[in-house]
Structure formats: C-alpha cells, structure tokens
Design a protein around this motif. Structure first.
Motif, short mmCIF file in Angstrom:
data_model
loop_
_atom_site.label_atom_id
_atom_site.label_comp_id
_atom_site.label_asym_id
_atom_site.label_seq_id
_atom_site.Cartn_x
_atom_site.Cartn_y
_atom_site.Cartn_z
N THR A 125 1.14 3.79 -3.19
CA THR A 125 0.71 5.17 -2.96
C THR A 125 1.80 6.15 -3.39
N THR A 166 -4.08 1.77 6.44
CA THR A 166 -4.24 3.07 5.77
C THR A 166 -2.89 3.76 5.73
N GLU A 182 1.97 6.07 -7.32
CA GLU A 182 0.83 6.74 -7.96
C GLU A 182 0.93 8.26 -7.83
N LYS A 209 -5.69 10.06 2.75
CA LYS A 209 -5.76 8.66 3.18
C LYS A 209 -6.04 7.68 2.04
N ARG A 210 -5.22 6.64 1.98
CA ARG A 210 -5.42 5.52 1.06
C ARG A 210 -5.61 4.27 1.89
N ARG A 211 -6.47 3.38 1.44
CA ARG A 211 -6.82 2.21 2.25
C ARG A 211 -6.51 0.91 1.53
N SER A 212 -6.19 -0.10 2.33
CA SER A 212 -6.26 -1.50 1.91
C SER A 212 -7.23 -2.16 2.88
N VAL A 247 -0.78 13.58 0.00
CA VAL A 247 -1.61 12.44 -0.38
C VAL A 247 -2.54 12.15 0.78
N LEU A 303 0.84 -1.20 0.00
CA LEU A 303 0.00 0.00 0.00
C LEU A 303 0.87 1.25 0.00
#
Length: 245
Positions: free
Chosen positions: A34, A126, A37, A119-122, A117, A30
């Motif tokens: 991130t 996070t 990207e 919050k990005r989740r799996s 960036v 993750l």
C-alpha cells in the motif's frame, strides 16, 4: 563546506484491522504494498493505530517492529465508531462494535490530518493511511567549521529558534534575526542534563520538541554527531550536503 540535513516530517499513521487469523507476513505485505503503490516512504510512518485489544496481535506487532519499532495506538471501538470515514462496513460494525477500524484508527491517531490512502484489503486484514498535520519546521545545519553558505544563512534567518552545542550556537549568532532564541545544550557526558520528565535532555530532542510545537527550528552542529538520528515521532533526518562554490 556547510551542510544541510533535510528533516522530513514523519506524518503518516497507518491504521490496521486484523482478524485473529491474520498472519504477520500478510499484514506486512499489505502495508508495504500500500505504501509503495501510493508512493509513500516507510520511513515517514510515525505510528500504527488499531482498535483496542489488537495492539498485541502478532501481525500488528511484527509490522511495528519491521518499521523500526514505531508505537502502536489503540482506540476503543466506541471512539472509532464516532469517526467519519468514507468506507464504513456494517459487517465490521457487527463484529467489533465500529463500522471502521483501519480508516477510523488512522484518523484518530492523526489529529487535524486527513486520509491519504483509503482502506485496502487482503483476505484477513485492512490498512488505511492518514497524514497528520505538522505545525513546525526543522532543519539540521552542519557548519563543518566553515562560514555559512548563502543557503544556510537563509535558513538561519528563517529560524524562530536555534538549538545546538554552545560553540555552534555562538558561531551562528551573527546570522540570526535579532531576538531569535538560542538554546545551547551541552554534551551529555557521564551526567547528562535532564528534562522535566527526568529523561536525558539532548539537542535533537529539544529541537524536535520545539518544531512539534510550531517553531521553525535550526539545529546547528560542527559535524560532531555524524550518526544523528531522530527517534520515531514527527520528524525523520535525511542527510544532504551543500557545498559552497
């Protein structure tokens, strides 16, 4: 030939939230995805940050190790609860006492910075990324026993402090603005000089410390330290050579 090394600020802080069941490969994937990207370099990550009690989570430690051993900050839940974030979660708040871990922890470890960036989740983790403010500037100049090229002379004129071995500092004295502080640091040898905290005082450490306090620093060398690196902290070395015509 004179050489310039661009010293890229390590300004990124990755906030991580991880449940007890999060696998180390899940968190690292993750984090890596991130960064990729967002077009951000792994080498620009200065530290990780999380809520108190999670720094020793196997997945968090694994991520830190894979990022060349960057430090991991822990922040109490009550501190993170007071950090304004764009994506609070009432579910997270009920579970750990703060409505945000990744975003709030990243910001808490990046004073004066901002989220780059959100919050990005799996499934069980996070991440969020903040960019800390860096006050100074640092450039490494490899004189390579030749007179400074125009671009190098411009960097020397710009410097508010110069650090290097005594011979290198003396060699650029005529290219500096009047009154520019010159800090000559001898080779460590068997009994290296010590700083105020009892640690070995070296040229790179001195230059990084000055830059982090707001100075524009030129670290000068005759190429006698080709493997020079900057330890995890505000700056990262990228060696780029500049040839005189």
């Amino acid at each position: 030939m004179s050489g310039l090394v661009t010293i890229v600020p390590r300004t990124l802080v990755v906030g991580i939230g991880a449940s007890s069941g999060a696998e180390r490969t899940e968190v690292l994937r993750l984090l890596t995805d991130t960064l990729q990207e967002a077009g951000l370099a792994r080498s620009a990550v200065a530290r990780l940050a999380t809520v108190a009690g999670k720094a020793d989570h196997p997945a968090v430690r694994w991520a830190a190790d894979r990022l060349t051993g960057v430090p991991v900050d822990e922040h109490p839940a009550e501190v993170l609860a007071d950090v304004p974030v764009p994506n609070p979660s009432s579910t997270v708040g009920t579970a750990v006492g703060t409505a945000s871990v990744a975003e709030a922890a990243a910001l808490a470890s990046a004073p004066g910075g901002r989220l780059v960036v959100t919050k990005r989740r799996s499934a069980r983790a996070t991440v969020a990324i903040a960019r800390a403010a860096v006050r100074g500037r640092l450039v490494l100049i490899d004189l390579d026993a030749g007179p400074p090229a125009p671009r190098v002379r411009a960097e020397l004129r710009r410097a508010s402090a110069v650090v290097g071995a005594p011979a290198a500092v003396d060699a650029v004295a005529g290219a500096l603005r009047p009154g520019t502080p010159r800090i000559a640091v001898t080779d460590g040898g068997p009994r290296p000089p010590l700083d105020a905290f009892g640690g070995a005082f070296d040229r790179i450490g001195a230059a990084v410390a000055l830059a982090s306090h707001g100075h524009t620093v030129a670290l000068v060398t005759f190429g006698d330290d080709p493997g020079a690196t900057v330890p995890p902290g505000p700056y990262e070395l990228r060696r780029v050579h500049h040839h005189r015509p």
